[in-house]
Write an enzyme that holds these catalytic residues in place. Sequence first.
Site, PDB file in Angstrom:
ATOM      1  N   HIS A  35      -5.446  -1.274 -15.450  1.00 17.11           N
ATOM      2  CA  HIS A  35      -6.364  -1.806 -14.423  1.00 17.11           C
ATOM      3  C   HIS A  35      -7.709  -1.058 -14.363  1.00 17.11           C
ATOM      4  O   HIS A  35      -8.761  -1.708 -14.479  1.00 17.11           O
ATOM      5  CB  HIS A  35      -5.651  -1.854 -13.066  1.00 17.11           C
ATOM      6  CG  HIS A  35      -6.556  -2.062 -11.907  1.00 17.11           C
ATOM      7  ND1 HIS A  35      -7.236  -3.241 -11.699  1.00 17.11           N
ATOM      8  CD2 HIS A  35      -6.938  -1.243 -10.890  1.00 17.11           C
ATOM      9  CE1 HIS A  35      -7.987  -3.126 -10.605  1.00 17.11           C
ATOM     10  NE2 HIS A  35      -7.820  -1.927 -10.098  1.00 17.11           N
ATOM     11  N   HIS A  61     -11.350   5.078 -10.037  1.00 19.50           N
ATOM     12  CA  HIS A  61     -11.510   4.534  -8.682  1.00 19.50           C
ATOM     13  C   HIS A  61     -10.251   4.529  -7.827  1.00 19.50           C
ATOM     14  O   HIS A  61     -10.343   4.545  -6.608  1.00 19.50           O
ATOM     15  CB  HIS A  61     -12.169   3.145  -8.709  1.00 19.50           C
ATOM     16  CG  HIS A  61     -11.243   2.004  -9.011  1.00 19.50           C
ATOM     17  ND1 HIS A  61     -10.943   1.594 -10.282  1.00 19.50           N
ATOM     18  CD2 HIS A  61     -10.533   1.183  -8.197  1.00 19.50           C
ATOM     19  CE1 HIS A  61     -10.115   0.574 -10.246  1.00 19.50           C
ATOM     20  NE2 HIS A  61      -9.841   0.298  -8.993  1.00 19.50           N
ATOM     21  N   GLU A  65      -6.843   7.512  -4.097  1.00 11.35           N
ATOM     22  CA  GLU A  65      -6.018   6.663  -3.230  1.00 11.35           C
ATOM     23  C   GLU A  65      -4.540   6.664  -3.640  1.00 11.35           C
ATOM     24  O   GLU A  65      -3.667   6.668  -2.785  1.00 11.35           O
ATOM     25  CB  GLU A  65      -6.572   5.239  -3.310  1.00 11.35           C
ATOM     26  CG  GLU A  65      -6.362   4.422  -2.050  1.00 11.35           C
ATOM     27  CD  GLU A  65      -7.127   3.110  -2.152  1.00 11.35           C
ATOM     28  OE1 GLU A  65      -8.366   3.172  -2.093  1.00 11.35           O
ATOM     29  OE2 GLU A  65      -6.493   2.069  -2.316  1.00 11.35           O
ATOM     30  N   ASP A  66      -4.268   6.672  -4.923  1.00 10.11           N
ATOM     31  CA  ASP A  66      -2.904   6.396  -5.391  1.00 10.11           C
ATOM     32  C   ASP A  66      -2.217   7.523  -6.153  1.00 10.11           C
ATOM     33  O   ASP A  66      -1.093   7.337  -6.613  1.00 10.11           O
ATOM     34  CB  ASP A  66      -2.922   5.153  -6.313  1.00 10.11           C
ATOM     35  CG  ASP A  66      -3.321   3.889  -5.580  1.00 10.11           C
ATOM     36  OD1 ASP A  66      -3.172   3.861  -4.346  1.00 10.11           O
ATOM     37  OD2 ASP A  66      -3.789   2.936  -6.226  1.00 10.11           O
ATOM     38  N   ASP A 122     -13.669  -4.545  -9.317  1.00  7.99           N
ATOM     39  CA  ASP A 122     -12.273  -4.312  -8.899  1.00  7.99           C
ATOM     40  C   ASP A 122     -11.675  -5.596  -8.320  1.00  7.99           C
ATOM     41  O   ASP A 122     -10.572  -6.009  -8.686  1.00  7.99           O
ATOM     42  CB  ASP A 122     -12.270  -3.180  -7.854  1.00  7.99           C
ATOM     43  CG  ASP A 122     -10.880  -2.712  -7.474  1.00  7.99           C
ATOM     44  OD1 ASP A 122      -9.953  -2.813  -8.307  1.00  7.99           O
ATOM     45  OD2 ASP A 122     -10.714  -2.229  -6.333  1.00  7.99           O
TER      46      ASP A 122
HETATM   47  P1  NDP Z   1      -1.954  -5.586  -0.965  1.00  5.06           P
HETATM   48  O1  NDP Z   1      -2.612  -6.825  -0.510  1.00  5.06           O
HETATM   49  O2  NDP Z   1      -2.453  -4.294  -0.490  1.00  5.06           O
HETATM   50  O3  NDP Z   1      -1.861  -5.484  -2.552  1.00  5.06           O
HETATM   51  C1  NDP Z   1      -2.878  -5.833  -3.309  1.00  5.06           C
HETATM   52  C2  NDP Z   1      -3.353  -4.649  -4.089  1.00  5.06           C
HETATM   53  O4  NDP Z   1      -2.384  -4.278  -5.051  1.00  5.06           O
HETATM   54  C3  NDP Z   1      -4.567  -5.021  -4.854  1.00  5.06           C
HETATM   55  O5  NDP Z   1      -5.710  -4.868  -4.061  1.00  5.06           O
HETATM   56  C4  NDP Z   1      -4.495  -4.098  -6.025  1.00  5.06           C
HETATM   57  O6  NDP Z   1      -5.084  -2.893  -5.553  1.00  5.06           O
HETATM   58  C5  NDP Z   1      -3.010  -3.879  -6.236  1.00  5.06           C
HETATM   59  N1  NDP Z   1      -2.357  -4.646  -7.314  1.00  5.06           N
HETATM   60  C6  NDP Z   1      -1.408  -4.152  -8.130  1.00  5.06           C
HETATM   61  N2  NDP Z   1      -0.982  -5.071  -8.990  1.00  5.06           N
HETATM   62  C7  NDP Z   1      -1.677  -6.199  -8.752  1.00  5.06           C
HETATM   63  C8  NDP Z   1      -1.678  -7.494  -9.355  1.00  5.06           C
HETATM   64  N3  NDP Z   1      -0.871  -7.827 -10.373  1.00  5.06           N
HETATM   65  N4  NDP Z   1      -2.505  -8.444  -8.851  1.00  5.06           N
HETATM   66  C9  NDP Z   1      -3.328  -8.144  -7.831  1.00  5.06           C
HETATM   67  N5  NDP Z   1      -3.356  -6.928  -7.211  1.00  5.06           N
HETATM   68  C10 NDP Z   1      -2.550  -5.947  -7.678  1.00  5.06           C
HETATM   69  O7  NDP Z   1      -0.460  -5.873  -0.735  1.00  5.06           O
HETATM   70  P2  NDP Z   1       0.794  -4.945  -0.544  1.00  5.06           P
HETATM   71  O8  NDP Z   1       1.790  -5.300  -1.585  1.00  5.06           O
HETATM   72  O9  NDP Z   1       0.431  -3.502  -0.407  1.00  5.06           O
HETATM   73  O10 NDP Z   1       1.262  -5.522   0.837  1.00  5.06           O
HETATM   74  C11 NDP Z   1       0.398  -5.639   1.950  1.00  5.06           C
HETATM   75  C12 NDP Z   1       1.080  -6.427   3.050  1.00  5.06           C
HETATM   76  O11 NDP Z   1       1.510  -7.700   2.579  1.00  5.06           O
HETATM   77  C13 NDP Z   1       2.295  -5.682   3.578  1.00  5.06           C
HETATM   78  O12 NDP Z   1       2.171  -5.658   4.962  1.00  5.06           O
HETATM   79  C14 NDP Z   1       3.488  -6.507   3.117  1.00  5.06           C
HETATM   80  O13 NDP Z   1       4.465  -6.578   4.105  1.00  5.06           O
HETATM   81  C15 NDP Z   1       2.890  -7.884   2.886  1.00  5.06           C
HETATM   82  N6  NDP Z   1       3.521  -8.539   1.734  1.00  5.06           N
HETATM   83  C16 NDP Z   1       3.884  -9.852   1.856  1.00  5.06           C
HETATM   84  C17 NDP Z   1       4.468 -10.502   0.800  1.00  5.06           C
HETATM   85  C18 NDP Z   1       4.812 -11.949   0.934  1.00  5.06           C
HETATM   86  O14 NDP Z   1       5.231 -12.542  -0.031  1.00  5.06           O
HETATM   87  N7  NDP Z   1       4.615 -12.551   2.081  1.00  5.06           N
HETATM   88  C19 NDP Z   1       4.726  -9.816  -0.483  1.00  5.06           C
HETATM   89  C20 NDP Z   1       4.275  -8.443  -0.529  1.00  5.06           C
HETATM   90  C21 NDP Z   1       3.698  -7.843   0.563  1.00  5.06           C
HETATM   91  P3  NDP Z   1      -5.755  -1.758  -6.458  1.00  5.06           P
HETATM   92  O15 NDP Z   1      -6.803  -2.359  -7.321  1.00  5.06           O
HETATM   93  O16 NDP Z   1      -6.302  -0.806  -5.455  1.00  5.06           O
HETATM   94  O17 NDP Z   1      -4.616  -1.210  -7.236  1.00  5.06           O
HETATM   95 ZN    ZN Z   2      -8.412  -1.151  -8.203  1.00  7.09          ZN
END
Ligand code: NDP
Ligand code: ZN
Length: 186
Positions: A35, A61, A65-66, A122
């Site tokens: 990524h 970046h 954070e991670d 990003d």
């Molecule tokens: P996020 O919206 O925070 O996750 C998105 C982030 O994950 C992106 O900004 C990116 O951040 C990173 N990422 C890693 N892999 C991928 C990919 N293949 N495609 C896109 N983005 C990717 O979601 P979270 O999973 O942290 O969950 C946030 C909330 O959503 C929670 O409250 C959870 O309960 C809910 N949720 C709901 C779901 C549902 O199906 N209803 C499923 C999962 C979560 P970066 O570039 O910084 O790495």
């Molecule tokens: Zn990112």
Amino acid sequence: MSDDMGLVFKALRYSAEKHNDQRRKDSRSSPYINHPIQVADTLWQVGGVRDAAVLAAAILHDTIEDTDATPAEIEREFGRDVLGLVMEVTDDRSLPQPVRKQLQIEHATGLSTRAKWIKLADKLCNISDLIKFPPDDWSLQKKQEYLLWTEKVVQGLRGANKALEERYDKALKEGKLKMGVSKTGR
Ligand code: NDP
Ligand code: ZN
């Protein structure tokens, strides 16, 4: 030129080590480092960015954070300019997720132009991943909400880099079509 290459390679090596045990959320569990490399390559190929500090910061970046990377370590290894850029695109992890997401929307306009480029690349990479390799466990609603959230963040990044913005808009349109979103997030 060679100093620029040195900075970028050093960032690649550092970021690869820091993200070593992490995977993306996609169904293939891709190595996390794919990524940040994709973000830097997008800046170069699409955005025409030739600023080595920006490219290094793009590679770094997500490290603060991670991973266990610290601001002090990034400053020591890469200098204040790179650290400043990384900090601009780093969320405060002590805050709850919904607050962090809201703050990204609110802070976007106030970022420096160079940080806006990184943020734009990003978001472009993340929605491209979401279209091509979505996380297995994301419902359609979660994917739709994610697209609309990025649209709100990108609203504050507009005007910084036309090519990145156009590519983002194209990907957003494709994502909306694929995920059946008709309304805008604005
Ligand atoms: P996020 O919206 O925070 O996750 C998105 C982030 O994950 C992106 O900004 C990116 O951040 C990173 N990422 C890693 N892999 C991928 C990919 N293949 N495609 C896109 N983005 C990717 O979601 P979270 O999973 O942290 O969950 C946030 C909330 O959503 C929670 O409250 C959870 O309960 C809910 N949720 C709901 C779901 C549902 O199906 N209803 C499923 C999962 C979560 P970066 O570039 O910084 O790495
Ligand atoms: Zn990112």
